[in-house]
Every structure is written in C-alpha cells, then in structure tokens.
Design an enzyme around this catalytic site. Sequence first.
Site, PDB file in Angstrom:
ATOM      1  CG  ASN A  25      -1.769   1.190   1.603  1.00 55.33           C
ATOM      2  OD1 ASN A  25      -1.751   2.104   0.384  1.00 55.33           O
ATOM      3  ND2 ASN A  25      -2.187   1.283   2.714  1.00 55.33           N
ATOM      4  CD1 TRP A  26       3.255   1.126  -3.055  1.00 53.29           C
ATOM      5  CD2 TRP A  26       3.027   2.277  -4.868  1.00 53.29           C
ATOM      6  NE1 TRP A  26       3.961   0.539  -4.073  1.00 53.29           N
ATOM      7  CE2 TRP A  26       3.788   1.114  -5.311  1.00 53.29           C
ATOM      8  CE3 TRP A  26       2.899   3.130  -5.942  1.00 53.29           C
ATOM      9  CZ2 TRP A  26       4.331   0.844  -6.334  1.00 53.29           C
ATOM     10  CZ3 TRP A  26       3.170   2.766  -7.265  1.00 53.29           C
ATOM     11  CH2 TRP A  26       3.778   1.508  -7.412  1.00 53.29           C
ATOM     12  CE  LYS A  27       0.152   3.206   4.956  1.00 59.61           C
ATOM     13  NZ  LYS A  27       0.084   3.159   6.369  1.00 59.61           N
ATOM     14  CG  HIS A  64      -5.654   1.850   5.447  1.00 58.57           C
ATOM     15  ND1 HIS A  64      -5.422   2.567   6.119  1.00 58.57           N
ATOM     16  CD2 HIS A  64      -4.810   0.906   5.240  1.00 58.57           C
ATOM     17  CE1 HIS A  64      -4.131   2.548   6.412  1.00 58.57           C
ATOM     18  NE2 HIS A  64      -3.677   1.078   5.803  1.00 58.57           N
ATOM     19  CD  GLU A  95      -2.684   5.304   7.059  1.00 59.08           C
ATOM     20  OE1 GLU A  95      -2.801   5.571   5.738  1.00 59.08           O
ATOM     21  OE2 GLU A  95      -2.006   4.789   7.557  1.00 59.08           O
ATOM     22  CD  GLU A 119      -3.055  -2.370   7.387  1.00 59.02           C
ATOM     23  OE1 GLU A 119      -2.279  -2.939   6.659  1.00 59.02           O
ATOM     24  OE2 GLU A 119      -3.752  -1.261   7.160  1.00 59.02           O
ATOM     25  N   GLY A 129       2.893   2.183  10.858  1.00 59.13           N
ATOM     26  CA  GLY A 129       4.044   3.368  10.495  1.00 59.13           C
ATOM     27  C   GLY A 129       4.686   3.544  11.933  1.00 59.13           C
ATOM     28  CB  SER A 179       5.815  -1.962  11.690  1.00 62.03           C
ATOM     29  OG  SER A 179       5.132  -0.651  11.917  1.00 62.03           O
ATOM     30  N   GLY A 201       3.111  -0.968   4.264  1.00 60.79           N
ATOM     31  CA  GLY A 201       2.997   0.263   3.836  1.00 60.79           C
ATOM     32  C   GLY A 201       4.336   0.914   3.611  1.00 60.79           C
ATOM     33  N   GLY A 202       5.050   1.580   4.684  1.00 59.29           N
ATOM     34  CA  GLY A 202       6.309   2.021   4.249  1.00 59.29           C
ATOM     35  C   GLY A 202       7.311   1.351   3.635  1.00 59.29           C
TER      36      GLY A 202
END
Length: 257
Positions: free
Chosen positions: A9-11, A101, A103, A173, A179, A219, A240-241
């Site tokens: 997930n590049w966000k 998600h 977010e 999640e 993150g 993470s 993610g990251g």
Amino acid sequence: LRRPLIAGNWKMNMDHRQGITLLQKTVWTLQDANFTFDRVEVAVFPPFTDLRGVQTLVAGDDLPVAYGGQDLSPADEGAYTGDISGAFLKALGCEFVLVGHSERRTLHGEGDDVALAKVQAALRHGLVPVLCVGESLEVRQAGTHVAHTLGQLSAVIGQLDAATVANLVVAYEPVWAIGTGEVAGPADAQEMCAALREAVRASHGDEAAEGLRLLYGGSVKAANVAAIMAEVDVDGVLVGGASLDAGEFANIARFEQ
Ligand code: 13P
C-alpha cells in the site's frame, strides 16, 4: 489451498513517474531472483493518479503483478466530486481495492456502514475488496481488541453470502502498529487471524472460512515477515512504508527464501 498475497500500500506516496520506476524495479528484482509469481501473488496499491501508468506498464510488459485502488466510492457514478467509481478502477485493470483502511476510518470518519457500502460497490464492479480491520491502542490496552475487530468484520460480512466471503481478503492492521515501527508479534497476528477465520466459519461455513485470505499489516519488513507468514492463519501481508523501497519489498515477497 490459499495463495499467499504480498501487498504494497503506497498510501499518498509516489507520483505517476516515481510509481512506474518503483514497480519496474520491484518486478525486475523479483524476476532476477527467479521469484515464483505463480505461488505467491504480489499486488500494489498506488495512488489513483498512478493507475493508468501502472496499467500501461503491467499490460505492455506483461508483468505478473496485480494492482488496485486505495479506496472507492460507494456510488457507481454521478455528482460525487473527488470520488472514484469502482467501475473506473475495473476499467483500468484493477483486481483489488482497499476498503476501510484505518487512515480512511480516522481521517475521513468512515464507519462500518461506509465500509459495507464500499465493499458492495467493489463487488458490483468485479473487484476483490481488501477489507481492513483492526483496533486502536486504547482498545488493545482495554483487552477488547478481538471483540472490536470481529465487530468490524461482521458488520460487513453479515450482509454477504458464503461464496462472496470465500473470495474476500481481510487485512488485520492494528492501528498502533501502523507506521510506528511497533510490530504486533507473530502470535498477536495469529491470535486475531484465527479469531477472524473462526468467526467466518461460524457465520458462513467451512468453505468461506478456508477460502478467505487473511493478511497482517503494520510495520512489516523483510526482517520480520518470515515469522509472521509462518503463522497458520496468516495468508499474506499488507505493507506500507517498506513497499516504497523496491529491494525491501522484493525481499518481503521472497519471505520463503
Ligand atoms: P506500515 O507498513 O507503514 O506500518 O503501514 C501499514 C499499513 O497501513 C498498510 O496498509
């Protein structure tokens, strides 16, 4: 048997040029390592503005990766400024779409009712919804994380039939692990994924429970993915990251090596 799914997930990172480079590098790294794409499914979730470029790259070079949107509208078309229809995602070759998600839930106030409407929209357009669920730190500390997360699941799948649930992807999640560098332990991931699968078994039967793919997200890195993937009820990861670095994401996909 369930095919492992390694999803990035590049966000809101990577413009359309950066996105193409990242995806190319990721796939080349995997191909150089003789990665078995048939065994492990790799998918990316770029920003909307990248999707046309991703489609051109994937179709043009026949890349063995899937992709999807990070969100979609509950509606199919019309006066919804700023929203994106699942029909548009499907037309760009998307296979998946993220729904709910954390977010979206926290920054945009999306509740379970919105998640349900978006899952139904995804299904209308032939997209596989990746429903994201998980608890906040407060809920985890109160010890009610399993009930909380199962509630998010049942609010959506309670409205779906068994055959639909069998093809769904659900990503657990925990918000406190996103993150933050704080990873839920493999045992925490397994505890929740087992609870989710058993809840599906109780409500929709064995076929749905055995078909549904459950991902862990929060993470995930190359250094911790193998232990997470070793858990029986974890069928994949939502990254993610670490998915923004081609080498790192490729190493995550190569969790078996
Ligand atoms: P991080 O891997 O950056 O913790 O993000 C997890 C996530 O939210 C994936 O959807």
